[in-house]
Design an enzyme around this catalytic site. Structure first.
Site, PDB file in Angstrom:
ATOM      1  N   ARG A 113      -3.443  -9.196   1.112  1.00  0.00           N
ATOM      2  CA  ARG A 113      -3.030  -7.866   1.588  1.00  0.00           C
ATOM      3  C   ARG A 113      -2.997  -7.907   3.102  1.00  0.00           C
ATOM      4  O   ARG A 113      -3.922  -8.390   3.750  1.00  0.00           O
ATOM      5  CB  ARG A 113      -3.984  -6.778   1.132  1.00  0.00           C
ATOM      6  CG  ARG A 113      -3.684  -5.468   1.850  1.00  0.00           C
ATOM      7  CD  ARG A 113      -4.316  -4.294   1.221  1.00  0.00           C
ATOM      8  NE  ARG A 113      -3.704  -3.985  -0.066  1.00  0.00           N
ATOM      9  CZ  ARG A 113      -3.928  -2.857  -0.728  1.00  0.00           C
ATOM     10  NH1 ARG A 113      -4.754  -1.960  -0.238  1.00  0.00           N
ATOM     11  NH2 ARG A 113      -3.349  -2.647  -1.886  1.00  0.00           N
ATOM     12  N   HIS A 141       4.631  -3.788  -2.880  1.00  0.00           N
ATOM     13  CA  HIS A 141       3.348  -3.899  -3.573  1.00  0.00           C
ATOM     14  C   HIS A 141       3.696  -4.225  -5.030  1.00  0.00           C
ATOM     15  O   HIS A 141       3.541  -3.387  -5.922  1.00  0.00           O
ATOM     16  CB  HIS A 141       2.593  -2.577  -3.456  1.00  0.00           C
ATOM     17  CG  HIS A 141       1.129  -2.655  -3.789  1.00  0.00           C
ATOM     18  ND1 HIS A 141       0.563  -3.720  -4.461  1.00  0.00           N
ATOM     19  CD2 HIS A 141       0.122  -1.779  -3.524  1.00  0.00           C
ATOM     20  CE1 HIS A 141      -0.742  -3.488  -4.602  1.00  0.00           C
ATOM     21  NE2 HIS A 141      -1.033  -2.322  -4.034  1.00  0.00           N
TER      22      HIS A 141
END
Ligand code: NCD
Length: 314
Positions: A113, A141
């Site tokens: 991330r 995502h």
């Protein structure tokens, strides 16, 4: 490197939902459902025994971070959890590339991330092991979109002929970018975008999904879509990705309260990638349509289990 999945997940990086086609989704969801079914019956798995995943998070997270760890450990694998890079060599000025090379020498895959758009592609281009994009800036995502669609299918029993409203910060919210593109693989999809004027769905995504046949409505209030949709997908305003003034101008733009939720169709569902910061009031939580706390997150673990298994084992 980044390649289409085309039925073969083994050793592939997952950086964008664009890598998936319909058949890939069916393969992944079949395995995720199998895991879900067996897990809920109490089965214990060892499929990934001996495998090690680095969970490298440069941005705050508890849910997705925990979900990757749970997925790996529920399959008998292990993790190197790195969260809060303020304790790492990154603060000494180490580049993303060097950090990736470091953890590639210890582990079998990296869930990454990062706050920059494109960071996952950058990492994938130099990594000798699979990179899984766990959210890159305002970009994508993909694993969230997969668990979202899995949840939709679980509750509605279909992935086509769906009217979904996406509500909130559609410009900076990466989950809705990936989910819009994922839904566009299926027939008869209608998406109603409800966003502040300053934060619309990026035009490249709108153009792409329109080309694929998605019917798009631009609306300005929850009330305009509420009674028509199968899925109401709420998102938060991404405070950290804009200046204070812009945030103040849109922070309470859309709030779903119990009374509005009650007006939705009986078999519709309410979703949210979480965390919420006030855009769904807590009186909605017990509404039978609300799946964000009870199902959506848990499904995330099963979908990530399936994805890790397919990437790490031939
Ligand atoms: C989302 C994210 O990080 O993009 N959260 C998550 O992964 N469940 C949504 C958000 O932060 O608003």
């Amino acid at each position: 490197m980044v390649h289409p999945i085309k039925g073969d997940f083994f050793n592939k990086c997952i950086v964008s939902i664009d890598q998936f086609d319909k058949d890939d989704i069916l393969i992944l969801f079949k395995l995720a459902s199998d895991y879900k079914f067996s897990f809920e019956k109490g089965e214990v798995f060892e499929d990934l025994k001996g495998k090690l995943l680095t969970v490298l998070f440069y941005e705050p997270s508890s849910r997705t971070f925990g979900s990757f760890i749970a997925a790996m450990e529920r399959l008998g694998g292990q993790v190197i959890p790195i969260q809060g890079v303020s304790f790492s060599s990154v603060v000494k000025g180490e580049t993303l590339e060097d950090t990736i090379r470091t953890f590639a020498s210890y582990s079998d895959a990296i869930a990454l991330r990062h706050s920059e758009d494109g960071a996952a592609v950058k990492a994938a281009n130099i990594s000798p092991i699979p990179i899984i994009n766990a959210g890159d800036g305002t970009g994508e995502h993909p694993t969230q979109a997969l668990l979202d669609l899995f949840t939709i299918n679980d509750h509605l029993g279909r992935m086509e002929s769906i009217h979904i409203a996406m509500i909130g910060d559609l410009k900076y919210g990466r989950t809705v970018h990936s989910l819009s593109k994922l839904l566009s693989l299926f027939p008869n999809i209608t998406i109603s975008f409800v966003a502040p004027v300053a934060s619309p769905m990026p035009v490249e995504i709108v153009d792409l999904i329109k080309k694929r046949g998605v019917v798009i409505n631009q609306r300005s209030k929850i009330e305009e879509v509420l009674e028509d949709v199968d899925v109401l997908y709420m998102t938060r305003i991404q405070k950290e990705r804009m200046d204070k003034k812009t945030y103040e101008s849109m922070k309470n733009a859309f709030i779903l309260i119990g009374e509005l939720a009650n007006r939705m169709k009986k078999d519709s569902i309410i979703m949210h990638p979480l965390p919420r910061v006030g855009e769904i009031t807590t009186d909605v939580d017990d509404n039978p349509r609300a799946v964000y706390l009870k199902h959506q997150m848990r499904n995330g673990m099963f979908v990530r289990m399936a994805l890790l298994k397919l990437i790490l084992l031939k």
